[in-house]
Design an enzyme around this catalytic site. Structure first.
Site, PDB file in Angstrom:
ATOM      1  CD1 TRP A 198       1.323  -9.254   0.292  1.00 33.13           C
ATOM      2  CD2 TRP A 198      -0.445  -9.057  -0.818  1.00 33.13           C
ATOM      3  NE1 TRP A 198       0.239  -8.613   1.099  1.00 33.13           N
ATOM      4  CE2 TRP A 198      -0.883  -8.648   0.307  1.00 33.13           C
ATOM      5  CE3 TRP A 198      -1.593  -9.316  -1.798  1.00 33.13           C
ATOM      6  CZ2 TRP A 198      -2.143  -8.113   0.679  1.00 33.13           C
ATOM      7  CZ3 TRP A 198      -2.893  -8.691  -1.444  1.00 33.13           C
ATOM      8  CH2 TRP A 198      -3.009  -8.210  -0.259  1.00 33.13           C
ATOM      9  CG  ASP A 237       4.298  -6.256  -4.645  1.00 29.24           C
ATOM     10  OD1 ASP A 237       4.352  -5.100  -4.321  1.00 29.24           O
ATOM     11  OD2 ASP A 237       3.381  -7.139  -4.374  1.00 29.24           O
ATOM     12  CE  LYS A 294      -0.283  -2.710   2.027  1.00 28.97           C
ATOM     13  NZ  LYS A 294       0.018  -3.763   1.400  1.00 28.97           N
TER      14      LYS A 294
HETATM   15  C1  LIG Z   1      -0.758  -4.791   0.671  1.00 29.66           C
HETATM   16  C2  LIG Z   1       0.084  -5.370  -0.555  1.00 29.66           C
HETATM   17  C3  LIG Z   1      -0.424  -5.546  -1.940  1.00 29.66           C
HETATM   18  C4  LIG Z   1      -1.840  -5.544  -2.106  1.00 29.66           C
HETATM   19  O1  LIG Z   1      -2.066  -4.352  -2.307  1.00 29.66           O
HETATM   20  P1  LIG Z   1      -3.641  -3.606  -2.936  1.00 29.66           P
HETATM   21  O2  LIG Z   1      -3.246  -2.047  -3.405  1.00 29.66           O
HETATM   22  O3  LIG Z   1      -4.628  -3.754  -1.834  1.00 29.66           O
HETATM   23  O4  LIG Z   1      -3.897  -4.277  -3.987  1.00 29.66           O
HETATM   24  C5  LIG Z   1       0.309  -6.383  -2.711  1.00 29.66           C
HETATM   25  N1  LIG Z   1       1.494  -6.797  -2.497  1.00 29.66           N
HETATM   26  C6  LIG Z   1       2.005  -6.428  -1.480  1.00 29.66           C
HETATM   27  C7  LIG Z   1       3.618  -6.494  -1.022  1.00 29.66           C
HETATM   28  C8  LIG Z   1       1.467  -5.534  -0.313  1.00 29.66           C
HETATM   29  O5  LIG Z   1       2.041  -5.313   0.729  1.00 29.66           O
END
Ligand SMILES: *Cc1c(COP(=O)(O)O)cnc(C)c1O
Length: 360
Positions: free
Chosen positions: A101, A171, A195
């Site tokens: 990511w 993030d 998540k």
């Molecule tokens: C799942 C995830 C993403 C991507 O998320 P989307 O909403 O599908 O774009 C980005 N960063 C992390 C840390 C993730 O776990």
């Protein structure tokens, strides 16, 4: 009705209480005679929902007055572009690449300016967090970027990087609200909610006010400007209204659990059960450096791909769903987010012990 133990990395398990409440309110939200899905996002009832959600999130995280909370769409991945478009005033940013990511975010930023990879753990398949206490932060960097919890690899920053005065952008998709945070240490915190918080379709951005400006990269679409969403309290256009409503219910649930201090304790207790077993197991082992282990995502392997596959299949038959690891790590991964009950982890470990005894 029977519910499984769902170890999915995301979309993931939600608190049963929240799902029941939503079911009860499905046809008639608090006497409005309609579902939240059917109501105007400019109605009084919805105003209460979105404002209540923001207030509860502010309380849970202790978000200071000089930070704005935005409920946006496009997933976490949209932020990979939105961040550089809005924050790259000097056209430069530094990225710490600790997984897929972070790597995607770094690559996307390269479309808009100079994205420097100032540290990485790719040399050991992202199984650790590099030392970030004295990195070569660029003097003209607009921000330093991290992915705080690496969902795929199961690592977490236990100490934030020394950004040498540059704003930190993080993030937190897979560790959002899993433990207390000091928001003042960040310029921008964001995460997709699917998540650890709610249904897919909502991304929450917490951004320090001075970083919200008109001065964005030329060509930045209106919808990708933080200022537009901040000025309109996340109601510039129709927001992901139902998703925000569920997030609000999860915030309330978290408050009832005792807030983020209590969640941290609970999450540590759950993770310890699984990690302690992995450390003593004759069959299974964890794949990341102990000091960098995530509380949320726990990858593990047997070392034999066929055996891994057999375990995943047997686990599924026993009611433990979504334990297959990400293809880049292989093996298994148990995501044990806030809403995973401790019984789920205890029963999983019991099952792993039984499987181990039958194999070895
Ligand atoms: C799942 C995830 C993403 C991507 O998320 P989307 O909403 O599908 O774009 C980005 N960063 C992390 C840390 C993730 O776990």
């Amino acid at each position: 009705m029977s519910r499984v133990y769902n170890f999915s990395a995301g979309p993931a398990v939600l608190p049963e209480e929240v799902l029941r409440e939503a079911a009860e309110e499905m046809l008639d939200y608090k006497g409005t005679g309609m579902s939240v899905m059917e109501m105007s996002h400019r109605s009084k009832a919805y105003e209460g929902i979105i404002q209540g959600a923001e207030a509860d999130l502010r309380e849970l995280m202790g978000i200071p007055e000089n930070y704005r909370v935005l409920f946006l769409q496009g997933g976490a991945s949209q932020q990979f572009a939105m961040i550089p478009m809005n924050l790259m005033k000097n056209g430069t940013a530094d990225y710490i690449v600790t997984g897929q990511w972070a790597k995607k975010a770094w690559q996307e930023a390269g479309i808009y300016g100079k994205a420097n990879k100032i540290a990485s753990s790719e040399d050991e398949n992202f199984s650790y967090i590099p030392d970030c206490s004295d990195l070569p932060v660029s003097p003209d960097a607009d921000y330093v970027y991290i992915c705080e919890n690496n969902t795929i690899y199961g690592t977490k920053f236990k100490a934030l990087p020394n950004t040498k005065g540059k704003p930190l952008v993080a993030d937190v998709s897979s560790c959002f609200l899993s433990e207390p945070v000091d928001v003042t240490k960040y310029g921008l915190i964001y995460g997709g909610v699917q998540k650890n918080i709610g249904p897919a379709g909502v991304v929450i951005v917490i951004i320090r006010e001075d970083l919200i400006t008109e001065d964005v990269l030329p060509g930045t679409p209106t919808m990708l400007r933080y200022k537009i969403h901040a000025d309109n309290a996340s109601l510039y256009n129709t927001p992901p209204a139902y998703g925000i409503y569920i997030c609000g219910k999860v915030f309330q649930w978290l408050k009832r659990q005792g807030g983020l201090e209590a969640m941290k304790e609970y999450n540590e207790r759950k993770a310890k059960i699984l990690y302690d077993f992995l450390d003593e197991s004759r069959l299974f082992r964890g794949t990341v450096r102990k000091e960098d282990r995530s509380l949320m995502n726990v990858p593990f392997v047997t070392g034999d791909g066929d055996l891994d596959a057999r375990f995943v299949k047997a686990a599924k038959e026993a009611g433990f769903e979504n334990l297959k690891g990400h293809r880049s790590v292989g093996g298994m991964r148990a995501s044990i987010y806030n809403a995973m009950p401790v019984e789920g982890v205890e029963k999983l470990v019991e099952f792993m012990k039984k499987f181990e005894n039958e194999e070895k």
